[in-house]
Motif scaffolding. Structure first.
Motif, PDB file in Angstrom:
ATOM      1  N   GLY A  90       0.689  -1.318   0.100  1.00 38.74           N
ATOM      2  CA  GLY A  90       0.087  -0.044   0.067  1.00 38.74           C
ATOM      3  C   GLY A  90       0.901   1.284  -0.280  1.00 38.74           C
ATOM      4  O   GLY A  90       1.948   1.106  -0.136  1.00 38.74           O
ATOM      5  N   ILE A  91       0.190   2.294  -0.025  1.00 36.74           N
ATOM      6  CA  ILE A  91       0.892   3.789   0.242  1.00 36.74           C
ATOM      7  C   ILE A  91       1.603   3.898   1.796  1.00 36.74           C
ATOM      8  O   ILE A  91       1.394   2.895   2.695  1.00 36.74           O
ATOM      9  CB  ILE A  91      -0.020   4.640   0.108  1.00 36.74           C
ATOM     10  CG1 ILE A  91      -1.172   4.933   1.279  1.00 36.74           C
ATOM     11  CG2 ILE A  91      -0.825   4.779  -1.123  1.00 36.74           C
ATOM     12  CD1 ILE A  91      -1.953   5.959   1.327  1.00 36.74           C
ATOM     13  N   VAL A  92       2.616   4.565   1.688  1.00 33.02           N
ATOM     14  CA  VAL A  92       3.359   4.694   2.947  1.00 33.02           C
ATOM     15  C   VAL A  92       2.663   5.379   3.997  1.00 33.02           C
ATOM     16  O   VAL A  92       2.141   6.507   3.675  1.00 33.02           O
ATOM     17  CB  VAL A  92       4.565   5.634   2.624  1.00 33.02           C
ATOM     18  CG1 VAL A  92       5.401   5.928   4.046  1.00 33.02           C
ATOM     19  CG2 VAL A  92       5.454   5.132   1.666  1.00 33.02           C
ATOM     20  N   ASP A  93       2.311   4.650   5.142  1.00 32.74           N
ATOM     21  CA  ASP A  93       1.617   5.110   6.162  1.00 32.74           C
ATOM     22  C   ASP A  93       2.161   5.266   7.524  1.00 32.74           C
ATOM     23  O   ASP A  93       3.621   4.832   7.499  1.00 32.74           O
ATOM     24  CB  ASP A  93       0.251   4.363   6.168  1.00 32.74           C
ATOM     25  CG  ASP A  93       0.415   2.863   6.295  1.00 32.74           C
ATOM     26  OD1 ASP A  93       1.457   2.742   6.800  1.00 32.74           O
ATOM     27  OD2 ASP A  93      -0.411   2.319   6.115  1.00 32.74           O
ATOM     28  N   ASP A  94       1.565   5.475   8.599  1.00 35.69           N
ATOM     29  CA  ASP A  94       2.152   5.648   9.912  1.00 35.69           C
ATOM     30  C   ASP A  94       2.956   4.328  10.200  1.00 35.69           C
ATOM     31  O   ASP A  94       3.674   4.309  10.782  1.00 35.69           O
ATOM     32  CB  ASP A  94       1.028   6.048  10.958  1.00 35.69           C
ATOM     33  CG  ASP A  94       0.790   7.511  10.979  1.00 35.69           C
ATOM     34  OD1 ASP A  94       1.610   8.210  10.108  1.00 35.69           O
ATOM     35  OD2 ASP A  94      -0.371   7.896  11.359  1.00 35.69           O
ATOM     36  N   MET A  95       2.064   3.049   9.869  1.00 35.40           N
ATOM     37  CA  MET A  95       2.664   1.852  10.286  1.00 35.40           C
ATOM     38  C   MET A  95       4.206   1.530   9.568  1.00 35.40           C
ATOM     39  O   MET A  95       4.881   0.971  10.077  1.00 35.40           O
ATOM     40  CB  MET A  95       1.760   0.763   9.833  1.00 35.40           C
ATOM     41  CG  MET A  95       2.387  -0.614  10.147  1.00 35.40           C
ATOM     42  SD  MET A  95       1.152  -1.955  10.041  1.00 35.40           S
ATOM     43  CE  MET A  95       0.556  -2.096  11.589  1.00 35.40           C
ATOM     44  N   ASP A  96       4.365   2.019   8.342  1.00 29.57           N
ATOM     45  CA  ASP A  96       5.554   1.826   7.751  1.00 29.57           C
ATOM     46  C   ASP A  96       6.763   2.656   8.446  1.00 29.57           C
ATOM     47  O   ASP A  96       7.763   2.061   8.545  1.00 29.57           O
ATOM     48  CB  ASP A  96       5.636   2.486   6.251  1.00 29.57           C
ATOM     49  CG  ASP A  96       4.691   1.645   5.417  1.00 29.57           C
ATOM     50  OD1 ASP A  96       4.661   0.325   5.346  1.00 29.57           O
ATOM     51  OD2 ASP A  96       3.420   1.979   4.724  1.00 29.57           O
ATOM     52  N   PHE A  97       6.497   3.832   8.970  1.00 31.09           N
ATOM     53  CA  PHE A  97       7.393   4.573   9.613  1.00 31.09           C
ATOM     54  C   PHE A  97       7.351   3.952  10.958  1.00 31.09           C
ATOM     55  O   PHE A  97       8.631   3.900  11.246  1.00 31.09           O
ATOM     56  CB  PHE A  97       6.650   5.958   9.772  1.00 31.09           C
ATOM     57  CG  PHE A  97       6.915   6.829   8.796  1.00 31.09           C
ATOM     58  CD1 PHE A  97       7.904   7.567   8.306  1.00 31.09           C
ATOM     59  CD2 PHE A  97       5.629   7.394   8.022  1.00 31.09           C
ATOM     60  CE1 PHE A  97       7.899   8.370   7.302  1.00 31.09           C
ATOM     61  CE2 PHE A  97       5.690   7.844   6.781  1.00 31.09           C
ATOM     62  CZ  PHE A  97       7.099   8.701   6.526  1.00 31.09           C
ATOM     63  N   ASP A  98       6.410   3.406  11.455  1.00 28.78           N
ATOM     64  CA  ASP A  98       6.673   2.576  12.804  1.00 28.78           C
ATOM     65  C   ASP A  98       7.577   1.471  12.861  1.00 28.78           C
ATOM     66  O   ASP A  98       8.368   1.093  13.545  1.00 28.78           O
ATOM     67  CB  ASP A  98       5.208   2.413  13.295  1.00 28.78           C
ATOM     68  CG  ASP A  98       5.279   1.907  14.800  1.00 28.78           C
ATOM     69  OD1 ASP A  98       6.120   2.444  15.660  1.00 28.78           O
ATOM     70  OD2 ASP A  98       4.620   0.959  15.063  1.00 28.78           O
ATOM     71  N   THR A  99       7.383   0.702  11.564  1.00 28.74           N
ATOM     72  CA  THR A  99       8.155  -0.433  11.220  1.00 28.74           C
ATOM     73  C   THR A  99       9.494  -0.169  11.093  1.00 28.74           C
ATOM     74  O   THR A  99      10.510  -1.034  11.261  1.00 28.74           O
ATOM     75  CB  THR A  99       7.606  -1.366  10.245  1.00 28.74           C
ATOM     76  OG1 THR A  99       6.342  -1.609  10.545  1.00 28.74           O
ATOM     77  CG2 THR A  99       8.238  -2.489   9.853  1.00 28.74           C
ATOM     78  N   ASN A 100       9.734   0.971  10.212  1.00 28.84           N
ATOM     79  CA  ASN A 100      11.261   1.400  10.002  1.00 28.84           C
ATOM     80  C   ASN A 100      11.880   1.803  11.390  1.00 28.84           C
ATOM     81  O   ASN A 100      13.129   1.617  11.634  1.00 28.84           O
ATOM     82  CB  ASN A 100      11.094   2.499   9.287  1.00 28.84           C
ATOM     83  CG  ASN A 100      11.147   2.129   7.784  1.00 28.84           C
ATOM     84  OD1 ASN A 100      12.208   1.771   7.332  1.00 28.84           O
ATOM     85  ND2 ASN A 100      10.071   2.272   7.081  1.00 28.84           N
ATOM     86  N   PHE A 101      11.111   2.476  12.253  1.00 27.21           N
ATOM     87  CA  PHE A 101      11.751   2.722  13.564  1.00 27.21           C
ATOM     88  C   PHE A 101      12.253   1.428  14.585  1.00 27.21           C
ATOM     89  O   PHE A 101      13.136   1.234  14.942  1.00 27.21           O
ATOM     90  CB  PHE A 101      10.689   3.515  14.634  1.00 27.21           C
ATOM     91  CG  PHE A 101      10.916   4.898  14.379  1.00 27.21           C
ATOM     92  CD1 PHE A 101      11.919   5.756  14.688  1.00 27.21           C
ATOM     93  CD2 PHE A 101       9.705   5.667  13.709  1.00 27.21           C
ATOM     94  CE1 PHE A 101      11.893   6.979  14.324  1.00 27.21           C
ATOM     95  CE2 PHE A 101       9.661   6.937  13.822  1.00 27.21           C
ATOM     96  CZ  PHE A 101      10.982   7.791  14.017  1.00 27.21           C
ATOM     97  N   TYR A 102      11.492   0.311  14.226  1.00 29.12           N
ATOM     98  CA  TYR A 102      11.599  -0.997  15.001  1.00 29.12           C
ATOM     99  C   TYR A 102      13.052  -1.406  14.051  1.00 29.12           C
ATOM    100  O   TYR A 102      13.960  -2.055  14.743  1.00 29.12           O
ATOM    101  CB  TYR A 102      10.732  -1.806  14.744  1.00 29.12           C
ATOM    102  CG  TYR A 102       9.451  -1.694  15.845  1.00 29.12           C
ATOM    103  CD1 TYR A 102       9.834  -1.912  17.298  1.00 29.12           C
ATOM    104  CD2 TYR A 102       8.356  -1.407  15.380  1.00 29.12           C
ATOM    105  CE1 TYR A 102       8.755  -1.717  18.168  1.00 29.12           C
ATOM    106  CE2 TYR A 102       7.276  -1.379  16.415  1.00 29.12           C
ATOM    107  CZ  TYR A 102       7.216  -1.341  17.762  1.00 29.12           C
ATOM    108  OH  TYR A 102       6.335  -1.261  18.648  1.00 29.12           O
ATOM    109  N   LEU A 103      13.001  -1.293  12.808  1.00 29.14           N
ATOM    110  CA  LEU A 103      14.233  -1.663  12.251  1.00 29.14           C
ATOM    111  C   LEU A 103      15.340  -1.175  12.400  1.00 29.14           C
ATOM    112  O   LEU A 103      16.541  -1.872  12.802  1.00 29.14           O
ATOM    113  CB  LEU A 103      13.798  -1.748  10.603  1.00 29.14           C
ATOM    114  CG  LEU A 103      14.981  -1.820   9.581  1.00 29.14           C
ATOM    115  CD1 LEU A 103      15.143  -3.527   9.833  1.00 29.14           C
ATOM    116  CD2 LEU A 103      14.533  -1.701   8.220  1.00 29.14           C
TER     117      LEU A 103
END
Length: 349
Positions: A90-103
Motif C-alpha cells: 500500500g501507500i506509505v503510512d504511519d505503520m510503515d514509519f513505525d516499522t522502520n523505527f523498529y528496524l
C-alpha cells in the motif's frame, strides 16, 4: 556498543492499519494483544496460527519482528521487519514509519550503526520534522564516534519540541554515557532555566535529580506526589531513588511502602523496595517484596523480580531454594547470559 544508552522504541502503538485487509485476522489480533502483555511465546503461537490461516503476511512479519527485538534476537528481528515492509504494497503510512523505527533499533542493537542511520535518513527524507528520528539518529552518531553530528541531531530534536522533557533527559543520558558530562548537564540546565515557569513539579524534579540537586529534586517530587492529577508511580520511583542516591535507604523504603499501601498492584515498586532491602541486609524482607511483585503478574517486570528473588535467597544462604528457582527461571528465560553465569556459581554450592 554502549548498552546503557536508552533507545526507546518510538511510536510503538502496535496499530495494525495499513497492512492489507481488516478481515480475517483473528490470530494476528491475538498475537499483538499478547505482545502488549509481554507474553511473547503465546504471541509467536498466534502468529504461527495466522500464517497457517494465510492471514496478513505484512502484519505477521511485523509482529514477529517486534517479539524478536524485545527478546534480544536482533538479526531475526531485522529479517522479519524487512519482510514486513516488503509485503506491504500500500501507500506509505504511519505503520510503515513505525516499522522502520523498529528496524533501525534492531540494527542499532546489532552494532550496525550505519544501517540504522540510513533508516533514520529515509524517515527524515519524508518527515523532516520528526524529532524522534533526529534524536535516535544522534544516538547512532554517538555510538559511531561522531560527536559533532550527534550533537547537531540532538539540537535539532530539541528545537523541534523544546518542551519534550522526557526526550531531553534521554539526550542527557546519551551524552553522559559517552563521557560528555558537562555538555549533557548544560542541556538539562538550559531546559530547566527556560522552562521553569511552565514545567510541572515532576518535570522540575526530574531535571533536578539528574543535575544532582537532590534537595530540590525531593522538594519538587514530594509536591508532585501530592498533586491530584499527577501519575504517582513514576514520581514515587524517582523520589525513592533520591534517597537511594544518598544512601538513605530508610527514606526510600518509606516512600515505596507508603505508595504500596494504597497501590498494591505495582510490581515495579515492589522490585525497587526489594532491592533496597537487599542493600540493608534484610533478605527475608526482600524475598517477601519480590514474591508480592511476582504475584501481581506484570510480565514486563516478572523477569527482573524472579532473578532478584534468586539473588536474595543466595544472600540468605539458601542455595537449594536458589537452585530450584534458577532451574525454572532458565526454563522460561534460556537466553539470559547473566543468569547462566550465576547458575554456574550456584552449581558449585
Amino acid at each position: 556498543m554502549k548498552k546503557k544508552v536508552v533507545v526507546a522504541i518510538m511510536a510503538a502503538s502496535l496499530m495494525m492499519a495499513g497492512c492489507g485487509s481488516l478481515a480475517g485476522r483473528h490470530n494476528i489480533d491475538s498475537g499483538f494483544a499478547y505482545i502488549e502483555s509481554h507474553d511473547y511465546n503465546s504471541a509467536l503461537e498466534s502468529f504461527a496460527a495466522a500464517e497457517a490461516k494465510e492471514e496478513d503476511e505484512c502484519l505477521i512479519h511485523r509482529g514477529r519482528g517486534i517479539i524478536y527485538l524485545e527478546t534480544g534476537r536482533y538479526e531475526e528481528a531485522a529479517e522479519e521487519l524487512l519482510a514486513s515492509l516488503a509485503a506491504d504494497e500500500g501507500i506509505v503510512d504511519d505503520m510503515d514509519f513505525d516499522t522502520n523505527f523498529y528496524l533501525a533499533e534492531a540494527y542499532y542493537r546489532l552494532g550496525e550503526y550505519n544501517k540504522a542511520k540510513e533508516v533514520y535518513d529515509a524517515i527524515l527524507g519524508l518527515r523532516s520534522r520528526d524529532s524522534d528520528a533526529y534524536y535516535l539518529r544522534g544516538v547512532c552518531e554517538l555510538a559511531s564516534g561522531n560527536h559533532d553530528a550527534a550533537y547537531s541531531d540532538f539540537s535539532k530534536a530539541i528545537s523541534l519540541n523544546s518542551k519534550d522533557y522526557s526526550k531531553i533527559i534521554l539526550i542527557y543520558k546519551s551524552l553522559a554515557e559517552y563521557g560528555y558530562d558537562e555538555e549533557a548537564r548544560n542541556i538539562l540546565q538550559t531546559a530547566l532555566d527556560n522552562g521553569s515557569s511552565f514545567m510541572s513539579n515532576y518535570e522540575k524534579g526530574q531535571m533536578s535529580y539528574y543535575l544532582g540537586n537532590n534537595a530540590d529534586a525531593q522538594n519538587y517530587l514530594e509536591a508532585a506526589r501530592n498533586e491530584r492529577d499527577q501519575e504517582k508511580e513514576p514520581v514515587v520511583l524517582l523520589l525513592g531513588q533520591t534517597g537511594e542516591k544518598q544512601g538513605d535507604y530508610n527514606y526510600a523504603m518509606s516512600v515505596y511502602k507508603t505508595y504500596l499501601a494504597e497501590n498494591p498492584a505495582s510490581a515495579v515498586v515492589y522490585n525497587q523496595l526489594g532491592m533496597c532491602q537487599i542493600k540493608q541486609g534484610d533478605y527475608n524482607g526482600a524475598i517477601s517484596s519480590f514474591e508480592s511483585g511476582i504475584a501481581v503478574d506484570d510480565k514486563g517486570v516478572n523477569q527482573s523480580l524472579r532473578l532478584n528473588e534468586i539473588t536474595a535467597y543466595e544472600y540468605l544462604g539458601e542455595f537449594a531454594m536458589a537452585k530450584s528457582l534458577m532451574e525454572t527461571y532458565l526454563a522460561d528465560y534460556p537466553d539470559d547470559d547473566k543468569a547462566l553465569r550465576e547458575n554456574i556459581f550456584l552449581s558449585t554450592r
